[in-house]
Design an enzyme around this catalytic site. Structure first.
Site, PDB file in Angstrom:
ATOM      1  N   LYS A  98       0.845  -1.201   0.000  1.00 51.14           N
ATOM      2  CA  LYS A  98       0.000   0.000   0.000  1.00 51.14           C
ATOM      3  C   LYS A  98       0.880   1.251   0.000  1.00 51.14           C
ATOM      4  CE  LYS A  98      -3.571   2.259   2.782  1.00 51.14           C
ATOM      5  NZ  LYS A  98      -4.505   2.135   3.900  1.00 51.14           N
ATOM      6  N   GLU A 142      10.488  -4.685   4.640  1.00 50.46           N
ATOM      7  CA  GLU A 142      10.593  -6.076   4.199  1.00 50.46           C
ATOM      8  C   GLU A 142      10.294  -6.198   2.704  1.00 50.46           C
ATOM      9  OE1 GLU A 142       8.933  -4.958   6.804  1.00 50.46           O
ATOM     10  OE2 GLU A 142       9.029  -6.341   8.505  1.00 50.46           O
ATOM     11  N   GLY A 179      -4.986  -2.115   5.184  1.00 55.67           N
ATOM     12  CA  GLY A 179      -4.195  -3.268   4.734  1.00 55.67           C
ATOM     13  C   GLY A 179      -4.895  -4.600   4.961  1.00 55.67           C
ATOM     14  N   ARG A 180      -5.382  -4.815   6.183  1.00 54.55           N
ATOM     15  CA  ARG A 180      -5.991  -6.124   6.499  1.00 54.55           C
ATOM     16  C   ARG A 180      -7.384  -6.276   5.917  1.00 54.55           C
ATOM     17  NH1 ARG A 180      -5.008  -2.819  10.483  1.00 54.55           N
ATOM     18  NH2 ARG A 180      -6.609  -2.045  11.898  1.00 54.55           N
ATOM     19  N   GLU A 207      -5.196  -7.097  15.086  1.00 61.55           N
ATOM     20  CA  GLU A 207      -4.671  -5.793  14.685  1.00 61.55           C
ATOM     21  C   GLU A 207      -5.786  -4.748  14.735  1.00 61.55           C
ATOM     22  OE1 GLU A 207      -1.279  -5.746  11.784  1.00 61.55           O
ATOM     23  OE2 GLU A 207      -2.708  -4.562  10.634  1.00 61.55           O
ATOM     24  N   HIS A 242      -5.483 -33.685  17.926  1.00 58.23           N
ATOM     25  CA  HIS A 242      -4.398 -34.551  18.388  1.00 58.23           C
ATOM     26  C   HIS A 242      -3.269 -33.735  19.008  1.00 58.23           C
ATOM     27  CE1 HIS A 242      -6.168 -38.112  16.483  1.00 58.23           C
ATOM     28  NE2 HIS A 242      -6.701 -37.189  15.695  1.00 58.23           N
ATOM     29  N   LYS A 275       7.795  -0.617  12.351  1.00 57.97           N
ATOM     30  CA  LYS A 275       8.390  -0.197  11.095  1.00 57.97           C
ATOM     31  C   LYS A 275       9.600   0.726  11.309  1.00 57.97           C
ATOM     32  CE  LYS A 275       4.367  -0.997   8.183  1.00 57.97           C
ATOM     33  NZ  LYS A 275       3.560  -0.631   7.025  1.00 57.97           N
TER      34      LYS A 275
HETATM   35  C1  G6Q Z   1      -2.616  -3.936   7.913  1.00 55.60           C
HETATM   36  C2  G6Q Z   1      -1.389  -3.402   8.460  1.00 55.60           C
HETATM   37  C3  G6Q Z   1      -0.140  -4.062   7.970  1.00 55.60           C
HETATM   38  C4  G6Q Z   1       0.237  -3.703   6.536  1.00 55.60           C
HETATM   39  C5  G6Q Z   1       1.668  -4.140   6.288  1.00 55.60           C
HETATM   40  C6  G6Q Z   1       2.120  -3.896   4.881  1.00 55.60           C
HETATM   41  O1  G6Q Z   1      -3.727  -3.541   8.166  1.00 55.60           O
HETATM   42  O2  G6Q Z   1      -1.353  -2.038   8.313  1.00 55.60           O
HETATM   43  O3  G6Q Z   1      -0.201  -5.459   8.082  1.00 55.60           O
HETATM   44  O4  G6Q Z   1      -0.622  -4.302   5.633  1.00 55.60           O
HETATM   45  O5  G6Q Z   1       2.507  -3.476   7.193  1.00 55.60           O
HETATM   46  O6  G6Q Z   1       2.028  -2.556   4.533  1.00 55.60           O
HETATM   47  P1  G6Q Z   1       2.210  -2.088   3.043  1.00 55.60           P
HETATM   48  O7  G6Q Z   1       1.123  -2.703   2.218  1.00 55.60           O
HETATM   49  O8  G6Q Z   1       2.141  -0.593   3.054  1.00 55.60           O
HETATM   50  O9  G6Q Z   1       3.537  -2.607   2.582  1.00 55.60           O
END
Ligand code: G6Q
Length: 521
Positions: free
Chosen positions: A182, A188, A242-243, A328, A359, A487
């Site tokens: 996003k 990462e 994001g989620r 989250e 199990h 971050k």
């Molecule tokens: C989701 C969070 C988090 C995010 C990641 C990746 O709701 O904000 O999981 O999706 O940190 O972020 P980017 O898509 O900006 O790389």
């Protein structure tokens, strides 16, 4: 619960609800119809209906980031008339969907060629968190609908072992990378994307980049700076969390795997749940009920965690997906106005597929000192033809929820051991170990089959459940300052590990760990 079931033969019918292709049985909880009425009254008092309508209308309910929350608009029909800050939301959403439709058709048909002229066989999604968990979970859940030529890979971790393992398997000539972020600044993802790019350039040609790298982002400038042509970028917008982004272009791997028509069915399944959530009376509203039952277990019965048990192997990543969605969103300790909460908020979410969990940790669920509610999820029809397996699977699913509810009393255990011919002394020693307290709550969610539409409805069900609980707890379910912290935290330490100047302001533990790592690097 045993008594409640004995008293009311109609309990199952009274305490179950059907919507958008899903059936929810919540009768195996420690509550009655009156409990639900009271919880619904609480929800009304907390302004649930107004908050829900505000979300659907695009009001900026994510107040700490001043953003609208419009994942529901991503699955709404083309004629949705909604403007946010002057933006024609549905117009933009459908323009991107049309592009996704065209692009996925090209890749799936083999018209899209790599730098040697061959069709794409491997898709590598590089993204983390919300740009990873949803697409990976859904691609796996819908693998029986997947294109036979395309293999999907997901790289998320900054740990180079993750990318390395994928690069060892794929051929640069037939591999496409989707850089999904996003913000397009996440450490990462950017590091993995740079390494993937370097790997591609060392095996292919710079001219081949446009055929092999596409981006999904809200940040056009950063995508350009990385070297991806905006023509190969699929945008989304800041009002998609994001989620909650699997319905946006972040779902590109899903559309590539199952095809655009089925991706539309996935959106339509979620839309059907949105319709239900926004129109059904609260007492017959599936996400509202699921949310309120969760509030009952958490705040009134003190249950500190919730276990998710999909009795479907292809949903094995669903517990992990929900972990992010719920924890989250509602893992917060202050309310919207900044005051410390006076109630407990989100329980810990965890789980694994049945029957595997049975199990392993189900022992604790049956006889441990904590009461942990369980959400069972199952499909009535399998996607395979192996005889016998599915009846065995469902039998286990239903037997577990029955056992959690009924338990096994002293009298029942005694009678069982007597039949086995044990002496009174043996029975006395064994009895406490063989008793099950029961009265342990669970929900069961059933669907006809796991399809794009039912998966869409299932995810939307939990999204709205999270919303309901967020409103009752009074928290902002749509920010994630805890993630933002992560971050920035590692930046200084990375400088130190690389021997570069940095402010060394750590405690002795952190300094000691850094020193050990430096000595080994
Ligand atoms: C989701 C969070 C988090 C995010 C990641 C990746 O709701 O904000 O999981 O999706 O940190 O972020 P980017 O898509 O900006 O790389």
């Amino acid at each position: 619960m045993r008594e409640l079931f004995a008293r009311d033969p109609d309990r199952f019918n009274q305490l179950s609800v059907e919507a958008a292709g899903l059936f929810l049985d919540y009768s195996k909880n420690r509550l009655t119809g009156e409990t639900i009425e009271l919880l619904v009254a609480l929800a009304r008092e907390r302004g649930l209906e107004q908050r829900r309508n505000a979300m659907f209308a695009g009001e900026k309910i994510n107040s700490t980031e001043q953003r609208a929350v419009l994942h529901t608009a991503l699955r709404a029909p083309r004629d949705l008339a909604l403007r946010v800050d002057g933006q024609d939301v549905a117009g933009d959403v459908h323009a991107v969907l049309d592009r996704i439709g065209h692009f996925t058709e090209q890749v799936r048909s083999g018209q899209w060629r790599g730098f040697t002229g061959e069709a794409i066989t491997d898709i590598v999604n590089i993204g983390i968190g919300g740009s990873f968990l949803g697409p990976k979970m859904a691609c796996h859940a819908l693998r029986s609908f997947a294109h036979p030529r395309l293999t999907m890979h997901f790289v998320s971790n900054v740990d180079g072992h993750d990318l390395d393992a994928v690069l060892q398997k794929v051929d640069p000539a037939t591999t496409m990378f989707i850089v999904a972020s996003k913000t397009f600044t996440t450490l990462e993802t950017m590091m993995n994307a740079q390494s993937a790019r370097a790997w591609f350039l060392s095996h292919g040609t710079p001219d081949g980049l446009p055929q092999h790298f596409v981006a999904v982002s809200t940040n056009t400038e950063a995508v350009k700076a990385f070297g991806i042509d905006p023509a190969n970028m699929f945008p989304f917008w800041d009002w998609v969390g994001g989620r909650y982004s699997i319905w946006s272009a972040i779902g590109l791997p899903v559309a590539l795997a199952i095809g655009f028509e089925r991706f539309r069915q996935f959106l339509a399944g979620a839309q059907a749940m949105d319709q239900h959530f926004s129109t059904a009376p609260l007492e017959r509203n599936m996400p509202v009920i699921l949310g309120l039952v969760g509030i009952w277990n958490r705040n009134f019965l003190d249950c500190a965690s919730l276990s998710i048990a999909p009795y479907h192997q292809d949903l094995n990543q669903f517990p992990g997906y929900l972990q992010q969605l719920e924890m989250e969103s509602n893992g917060k300790r202050v309310s919207m106005d900044g005051a410390e909460l006076r109630t407990l908020s989100c329980p810990a979410i965890w789980g694994d597929v049945g029957t595997n969990g049975q199990h392993a940790y189900f022992q604790l669920l049956h006889q441990g000192t904590d009461v942990i509610p369980v959400d069972f999820i199952a499909a009535l029809a399998p996607a395979h033809l192996l005889p016998g397996h599915h009846a065995a699977l469902l039998a286990n699913c239903f037997a577990q929820s029955e056992a959690f509810m009924r338990g096994k009393t002293v009298e029942e255990v005694r009678a069982e051991l007597q039949v086995q011919g044990m002496t009174e002394q043996q029975i006395k020693a064994l009895l406490p170990h063989r008793v099950f307290p029961g009265n342990r709550p669970s929900n069961t969610i059933l669907m006809e089959a796991l399809t794009p539409a039912t998966l869409g409805a299932l995810i939307a069900l939990y999204e709205h459940k999270v919303f309901v609980q967020g409103v009752l707890w009074g928290v902002n379910s749509f920010d994630q300052w805890g993630v933002e912290l992560g971050k920035v935290l590692a930046k200084n330490i990375q400088l130190e590990l690389e021997g570069k100047p940095s402010p060394k302001l750590h405690d002795s533990s952190t300094n000691g760990l850094i020193a050990r790592a430096r000595a080994a690097l």
